[in-house]
Design an enzyme around this catalytic site. Structure first.
Site, PDB file in Angstrom:
ATOM      1  N   GLY A   9      34.792 -17.171  11.989  1.00  0.00           N
ATOM      2  CA  GLY A   9      35.741 -16.671  11.418  1.00  0.00           C
ATOM      3  C   GLY A   9      36.532 -16.648  11.586  1.00  0.00           C
ATOM      4  O   GLY A   9      37.127 -18.225  11.241  1.00  0.00           O
ATOM      5  N   MET A  11      40.806 -16.598  13.722  1.00  0.00           N
ATOM      6  CA  MET A  11      41.863 -16.305  14.741  1.00  0.00           C
ATOM      7  C   MET A  11      41.457 -14.841  14.865  1.00  0.00           C
ATOM      8  O   MET A  11      41.316 -13.746  14.606  1.00  0.00           O
ATOM      9  CB  MET A  11      42.876 -16.846  14.591  1.00  0.00           C
ATOM     10  CG  MET A  11      43.301 -17.795  14.884  1.00  0.00           C
ATOM     11  SD  MET A  11      45.206 -18.474  14.816  1.00  0.00           S
ATOM     12  CE  MET A  11      45.326 -17.879  16.717  1.00  0.00           C
ATOM     13  N   CYS A  13      39.307 -12.270  16.083  1.00  0.00           N
ATOM     14  CA  CYS A  13      37.740 -11.397  15.254  1.00  0.00           C
ATOM     15  C   CYS A  13      37.286 -11.282  16.148  1.00  0.00           C
ATOM     16  O   CYS A  13      35.926 -10.986  16.206  1.00  0.00           O
ATOM     17  CB  CYS A  13      37.702 -12.636  13.821  1.00  0.00           C
ATOM     18  SG  CYS A  13      37.014 -13.444  14.316  1.00  0.00           S
ATOM     19  N   LYS A  15      35.374 -14.074  18.032  1.00  0.00           N
ATOM     20  CA  LYS A  15      34.443 -14.885  18.496  1.00  0.00           C
ATOM     21  C   LYS A  15      34.292 -15.204  19.709  1.00  0.00           C
ATOM     22  O   LYS A  15      32.935 -14.917  20.973  1.00  0.00           O
ATOM     23  CB  LYS A  15      34.873 -16.039  18.161  1.00  0.00           C
ATOM     24  CG  LYS A  15      34.880 -15.903  16.386  1.00  0.00           C
ATOM     25  CD  LYS A  15      35.501 -17.554  15.686  1.00  0.00           C
ATOM     26  CE  LYS A  15      36.703 -17.803  16.215  1.00  0.00           C
ATOM     27  NZ  LYS A  15      37.936 -17.636  16.111  1.00  0.00           N
ATOM     28  N   SER A  16      34.978 -15.314  20.771  1.00  0.00           N
ATOM     29  CA  SER A  16      35.568 -15.672  22.531  1.00  0.00           C
ATOM     30  C   SER A  16      34.311 -14.067  23.532  1.00  0.00           C
ATOM     31  O   SER A  16      34.229 -14.331  23.994  1.00  0.00           O
ATOM     32  CB  SER A  16      36.324 -16.156  22.418  1.00  0.00           C
ATOM     33  OG  SER A  16      36.921 -16.810  22.150  1.00  0.00           O
ATOM     34  N   GLU A  87      35.597 -22.852  21.082  1.00  0.00           N
ATOM     35  CA  GLU A  87      36.848 -23.348  19.934  1.00  0.00           C
ATOM     36  C   GLU A  87      35.784 -24.824  19.496  1.00  0.00           C
ATOM     37  O   GLU A  87      36.682 -25.469  19.654  1.00  0.00           O
ATOM     38  CB  GLU A  87      37.328 -23.763  21.319  1.00  0.00           C
ATOM     39  CG  GLU A  87      38.641 -22.904  21.648  1.00  0.00           C
ATOM     40  CD  GLU A  87      39.455 -21.726  21.261  1.00  0.00           C
ATOM     41  OE1 GLU A  87      39.760 -22.098  19.885  1.00  0.00           O
ATOM     42  OE2 GLU A  87      39.616 -20.770  21.475  1.00  0.00           O
ATOM     43  N   GLN A  89      35.671 -25.315  16.845  1.00  0.00           N
ATOM     44  CA  GLN A  89      36.902 -26.640  15.739  1.00  0.00           C
ATOM     45  C   GLN A  89      37.020 -27.771  15.955  1.00  0.00           C
ATOM     46  O   GLN A  89      37.748 -28.658  15.672  1.00  0.00           O
ATOM     47  CB  GLN A  89      37.435 -25.355  15.093  1.00  0.00           C
ATOM     48  CG  GLN A  89      39.006 -25.174  16.281  1.00  0.00           C
ATOM     49  CD  GLN A  89      38.788 -23.902  16.513  1.00  0.00           C
ATOM     50  OE1 GLN A  89      37.406 -23.662  16.278  1.00  0.00           O
ATOM     51  NE2 GLN A  89      39.622 -23.734  17.149  1.00  0.00           N
ATOM     52  N   VAL A 170      46.427 -29.719  15.105  1.00  0.00           N
ATOM     53  CA  VAL A 170      46.165 -29.001  15.839  1.00  0.00           C
ATOM     54  C   VAL A 170      46.965 -28.900  16.789  1.00  0.00           C
ATOM     55  O   VAL A 170      47.855 -29.368  16.993  1.00  0.00           O
ATOM     56  CB  VAL A 170      45.453 -29.696  17.116  1.00  0.00           C
ATOM     57  CG1 VAL A 170      44.581 -29.307  18.433  1.00  0.00           C
ATOM     58  CG2 VAL A 170      43.790 -30.103  16.300  1.00  0.00           C
ATOM     59  N   TYR A 183      50.304 -17.290  15.276  1.00  0.00           N
ATOM     60  CA  TYR A 183      49.539 -18.030  14.279  1.00  0.00           C
ATOM     61  C   TYR A 183      49.242 -15.820  13.965  1.00  0.00           C
ATOM     62  O   TYR A 183      49.516 -15.488  13.712  1.00  0.00           O
ATOM     63  CB  TYR A 183      48.211 -17.215  14.298  1.00  0.00           C
ATOM     64  CG  TYR A 183      48.012 -19.216  14.747  1.00  0.00           C
ATOM     65  CD1 TYR A 183      48.161 -20.439  13.844  1.00  0.00           C
ATOM     66  CD2 TYR A 183      48.573 -20.289  15.904  1.00  0.00           C
ATOM     67  CE1 TYR A 183      48.027 -21.594  13.637  1.00  0.00           C
ATOM     68  CE2 TYR A 183      47.884 -21.477  16.616  1.00  0.00           C
ATOM     69  CZ  TYR A 183      48.400 -22.122  15.735  1.00  0.00           C
ATOM     70  OH  TYR A 183      48.103 -24.075  15.439  1.00  0.00           O
TER      71      TYR A 183
HETATM   72  N1  ADP Z   1      43.748  -4.292  23.302  1.00  0.00           N
HETATM   73  C1  ADP Z   1      42.387  -3.891  23.084  1.00  0.00           C
HETATM   74  N2  ADP Z   1      41.785  -2.926  22.748  1.00  0.00           N
HETATM   75  C2  ADP Z   1      40.504  -2.985  21.551  1.00  0.00           C
HETATM   76  N3  ADP Z   1      40.141  -4.416  21.570  1.00  0.00           N
HETATM   77  C3  ADP Z   1      41.323  -5.399  21.472  1.00  0.00           C
HETATM   78  C4  ADP Z   1      42.669  -5.309  22.173  1.00  0.00           C
HETATM   79  N4  ADP Z   1      43.075  -6.590  22.111  1.00  0.00           N
HETATM   80  C5  ADP Z   1      42.104  -6.579  21.785  1.00  0.00           C
HETATM   81  N5  ADP Z   1      41.019  -6.215  21.156  1.00  0.00           N
HETATM   82  C6  ADP Z   1      39.868  -7.075  20.014  1.00  0.00           C
HETATM   83  O1  ADP Z   1      40.158  -8.399  20.730  1.00  0.00           O
HETATM   84  C7  ADP Z   1      39.439  -9.339  19.361  1.00  0.00           C
HETATM   85  C8  ADP Z   1      39.850 -10.707  19.616  1.00  0.00           C
HETATM   86  O2  ADP Z   1      38.979 -10.853  20.659  1.00  0.00           O
HETATM   87  P1  ADP Z   1      38.571 -12.805  21.011  1.00  0.00           P
HETATM   88  O3  ADP Z   1      37.184 -12.847  21.002  1.00  0.00           O
HETATM   89  O4  ADP Z   1      40.149 -12.866  21.813  1.00  0.00           O
HETATM   90  O5  ADP Z   1      39.285 -13.309  19.934  1.00  0.00           O
HETATM   91  P2  ADP Z   1      38.955 -14.831  18.835  1.00  0.00           P
HETATM   92  O6  ADP Z   1      38.329 -16.064  19.739  1.00  0.00           O
HETATM   93  O7  ADP Z   1      37.710 -14.546  17.508  1.00  0.00           O
HETATM   94  O8  ADP Z   1      39.925 -15.681  18.333  1.00  0.00           O
HETATM   95  C9  ADP Z   1      40.421  -8.278  18.434  1.00  0.00           C
HETATM   96  O9  ADP Z   1      39.938  -8.614  17.125  1.00  0.00           O
HETATM   97  C10 ADP Z   1      40.124  -6.840  18.785  1.00  0.00           C
HETATM   98  O10 ADP Z   1      38.490  -6.395  18.202  1.00  0.00           O
HETATM   99  C1  LIG Z   2      44.695 -22.075  12.585  1.00  0.00           C
HETATM  100  C2  LIG Z   2      45.196 -22.752  13.388  1.00  0.00           C
HETATM  101  C3  LIG Z   2      44.606 -22.620  15.269  1.00  0.00           C
HETATM  102  N1  LIG Z   2      44.845 -23.242  15.559  1.00  0.00           N
HETATM  103  C4  LIG Z   2      44.359 -22.853  17.502  1.00  0.00           C
HETATM  104  C5  LIG Z   2      45.434 -22.143  18.216  1.00  0.00           C
HETATM  105  C6  LIG Z   2      44.517 -21.378  19.086  1.00  0.00           C
HETATM  106  O1  LIG Z   2      44.776 -22.101  19.917  1.00  0.00           O
HETATM  107  C7  LIG Z   2      42.830 -21.862  18.609  1.00  0.00           C
HETATM  108  C8  LIG Z   2      42.155 -20.253  17.964  1.00  0.00           C
HETATM  109  O2  LIG Z   2      41.215 -19.917  18.654  1.00  0.00           O
HETATM  110  P1  LIG Z   2      40.789 -17.840  18.600  1.00  0.00           P
HETATM  111  O3  LIG Z   2      40.512 -17.895  19.970  1.00  0.00           O
HETATM  112  O4  LIG Z   2      40.093 -18.358  17.314  1.00  0.00           O
HETATM  113  O5  LIG Z   2      42.302 -17.540  18.318  1.00  0.00           O
HETATM  114  O6  LIG Z   2      43.531 -22.969  17.592  1.00  0.00           O
HETATM  115  C9  LIG Z   2      45.101 -25.055  15.305  1.00  0.00           C
HETATM  116  O7  LIG Z   2      45.053 -25.633  16.607  1.00  0.00           O
HETATM  117  N2  LIG Z   2      45.259 -25.045  13.961  1.00  0.00           N
HETATM  118  C10 LIG Z   2      45.418 -24.301  13.405  1.00  0.00           C
HETATM  119  O8  LIG Z   2      45.690 -24.384  12.227  1.00  0.00           O
END
Ligand code: ADP
Ligand SMILES: Cc1cn([C@H]2C[C@H](O)[C@@H](COP(=O)(O)O)O2)c(=O)[nH]c1=O
Length: 219
Positions: A9, A11, A13, A15-16, A87, A89, A170, A183
């Site tokens: 997905g 950033m 969304c 995933k973590s 991570e 990617q 990166v 981002y």
């Molecule tokens: N304060 C908050 N309250 C509720 N949900 C939150 C909050 N902050 C972040 N989130 C949720 O956490 C998600 C981000 O989770 P994260 O696992 O860090 O994303 P990713 O790993 O995909 O970058 C956001 O899309 C949102 O749904």
């Molecule tokens: C688009 C994009 C992202 N990155 C980096 C930025 C963040 O450190 C990670 C993504 O983390 P997330 O948990 O999914 O938010 O990737 C990058 O290095 N280069 C890019 O183009």
């Protein structure tokens, strides 16, 4: 049958968060996972979510053989019932091949999490290999949204809120960092038009912009 699953997905969304939930649910039933990550924002050897949860992880190094890591771990009496790679990617294509071998030869499920494309909408090499090899590619259910309200499908890199299209693939960073390099997730239309929340706001406030958009106009 064990599987290699790619949860992908944009950033931000979730995933973590999902990776941590999978880890929690399995460890609550007495299973043991090996968690790999690389360049998490929380620092070396961490898997973190924006919801505030964090867990320890194995920081993957350049050239590290992930299949050999698992074989060593198991042959030294360690336990591994499944593998999580966050991570993903940032992993090299060869490391994705090694994860596929973990599934096929060690009979372990591997759950990989990562963004598919970079700030220029180009595939990360590790993500490309995951799309090529995964048994399943899963798109996360919670959709991140563009500032216009449409589903966000693309990642933009911003400097002071302005989208840039040149630079290293990166650069570790976060969303909602308006001043520095940051981002922002956008729908394709606004990624193509390089229209971030900041530039859209500035355009709306500009005296050059008509107060009422012409009929049929789509921003
Ligand atoms: N304060 C908050 N309250 C509720 N949900 C939150 C909050 N902050 C972040 N989130 C949720 O956490 C998600 C981000 O989770 P994260 O696992 O860090 O994303 P990713 O790993 O995909 O970058 C956001 O899309 C949102 O749904
Ligand atoms: C688009 C994009 C992202 N990155 C980096 C930025 C963040 O450190 C990670 C993504 O983390 P997330 O948990 O999914 O938010 O990737 C990058 O290095 N280069 C890019 O183009």
């Amino acid at each position: 049958m064990p599987e290699l699953v790619f949860f992908s997905g944009t950033m931000d969304c979730g995933k973590s968060t999902l990776a941590l939930q999978i880890e929690h649910n399995r460890s609550a039933r007495g299973l043991t996972g090996i968690i790999f990550t690389r360049d998490d924002r929380a620092g070396e050897g961490k898997l973190s979510s924006r919801l505030g949860l964090v867990t320890d992880a194995v920081e993957v190094e350049d050239g590290q053989d992930l299949y050999a890591y698992l074989v060593d771990h198991l042959s030294q009496g360690g336990r591994a019932d499944y593998v999580i790679a966050d991570e993903a990617q940032f992993l090299a294509p060869e490391q994705i091949d090694q994860l596929a071998r973990v599934v096929d030869d060690l009979d372990l499920d591997v759950y990989a999490f990562g963004i598919t494309t970079d700030f220029r909408s180009k595939l990360f090499p590790g993500s490309q290999r995951l799309v090529e090899l995964a048994d399943r590619v899963e798109v996360l259910q919670v959709e991140a949204l563009c500032w216009c309200g449409a589903r966000a499908t693309h990642n933009a890199r911003t400097v002071g809120g302005e989208m840039v299209v040149e630079g290293a693939q990166v650069v570790v960073g976060d969303v909602n960092q308006a001043d520095d390099i940051g981002y922002e997730v956008l729908c394709r239309r606004h990624h193509r038009r390089r229209m971030t929340a900041g530039t859209a706001r500035a355009a709306a406030l500009s005296p050059d912009v008509l107060p009422v958009p012409p009929a049929g106009a789509r921003f």
